[in-house]
Write a protein that holds these residues in place. Sequence first.
Motif, PDB file in Angstrom:
ATOM      1  N   VAL A 127      -1.246   2.278   9.649  1.00  0.00           N
ATOM      2  CA  VAL A 127      -1.151   3.257   8.685  1.00  0.00           C
ATOM      3  C   VAL A 127      -0.942   2.874   7.213  1.00  0.00           C
ATOM      4  O   VAL A 127      -1.654   3.319   6.276  1.00  0.00           O
ATOM      5  N   VAL A 128      -0.299   1.716   7.118  1.00  0.00           N
ATOM      6  CA  VAL A 128      -0.276   1.035   5.707  1.00  0.00           C
ATOM      7  C   VAL A 128      -1.634   0.723   5.332  1.00  0.00           C
ATOM      8  O   VAL A 128      -1.964   0.785   4.162  1.00  0.00           O
ATOM      9  N   ARG A 168      -4.513   1.774   6.228  1.00  0.00           N
ATOM     10  CA  ARG A 168      -5.636   2.955   5.977  1.00  0.00           C
ATOM     11  C   ARG A 168      -5.012   3.413   4.747  1.00  0.00           C
ATOM     12  O   ARG A 168      -5.966   3.808   3.880  1.00  0.00           O
ATOM     13  N   THR A 169      -3.926   3.663   4.316  1.00  0.00           N
ATOM     14  CA  THR A 169      -3.462   4.457   3.060  1.00  0.00           C
ATOM     15  C   THR A 169      -3.824   3.411   1.918  1.00  0.00           C
ATOM     16  O   THR A 169      -4.275   3.869   1.012  1.00  0.00           O
ATOM     17  N   LEU A 170      -3.677   2.023   2.024  1.00  0.00           N
ATOM     18  CA  LEU A 170      -4.075   0.877   0.968  1.00  0.00           C
ATOM     19  C   LEU A 170      -5.531   1.048   0.849  1.00  0.00           C
ATOM     20  O   LEU A 170      -6.179   1.034  -0.431  1.00  0.00           O
ATOM     21  N   ARG A 173       5.894  -3.654   0.291  1.00  0.00           N
ATOM     22  CA  ARG A 173       6.105  -3.316   1.997  1.00  0.00           C
ATOM     23  C   ARG A 173       6.518  -4.756   2.811  1.00  0.00           C
ATOM     24  O   ARG A 173       6.494  -4.586   4.017  1.00  0.00           O
ATOM     25  N   ALA A 188      -7.639   3.521   1.342  1.00  0.00           N
ATOM     26  CA  ALA A 188      -8.120   4.719   0.916  1.00  0.00           C
ATOM     27  C   ALA A 188      -7.764   4.634  -0.708  1.00  0.00           C
ATOM     28  O   ALA A 188      -8.964   4.939  -1.446  1.00  0.00           O
ATOM     29  N   ALA A 189      -7.000   4.168  -1.339  1.00  0.00           N
ATOM     30  CA  ALA A 189      -6.907   3.685  -2.654  1.00  0.00           C
ATOM     31  C   ALA A 189      -7.897   2.598  -3.180  1.00  0.00           C
ATOM     32  O   ALA A 189      -8.661   3.169  -4.119  1.00  0.00           O
TER      33      ALA A 189
END
Length: 193
Positions: free
Chosen positions: A151-152, A154-156, A190, A158-159
């Motif tokens: 999840v981390v 994928r979020t990073l 993180r 996306a940025a």
Amino acid sequence: MTASAARSATPAYGQGREALLRAAVDVVAQKGLRGLTYRAVAEAAGVNNSLVAHHFGTRDALIAAALEWSSEQSIAASRLKDAAENGGTFTGALLELLLEDPGLQVFQYEMILEARRRPELAGPVATLYESYVDALAEGLRAFGVQGDVRVVARTLFAALDGLVMQYLAGVGRDEIAAALEEVHQVVLLRRGA
């Protein structure tokens, strides 16, 4: 020899397939998917167009192979697997990738948009994104990020993906570098969380 001159030179024996993949990426980056023909790819690679059919058989097989190849090239050049650990090189490596070969990213964005119109590309495009997320997740785990690392990642990613798109759209290098550094700072927060 310049990169474009090296690409237009006839490939050495055994390097034809890779030259065709590179050429396919370049053709799509310059002309869009509608410009991707055996003739255009062969011309860009400096080979006979029968070699395209020999290696890939169909245009769709060429597209799928070029998408996979572009992902491998981009991930290797960006060092996503090492990005979390490498402080200053995180921003530098991603900027270097953009400056050195923006055609890889343009090609991938063309494929992403085309997948909206051609469902048969949805699988390869999903694989493209998962490759990036997997590479970043691997680096984050090695760096000590805890919890749901995917999840981390994928979020990073996306940025990062958005920043690449902004760079290709004309946002300045310094602004992108500052944003990439901010992404890296989030990664550092993180660690061990």
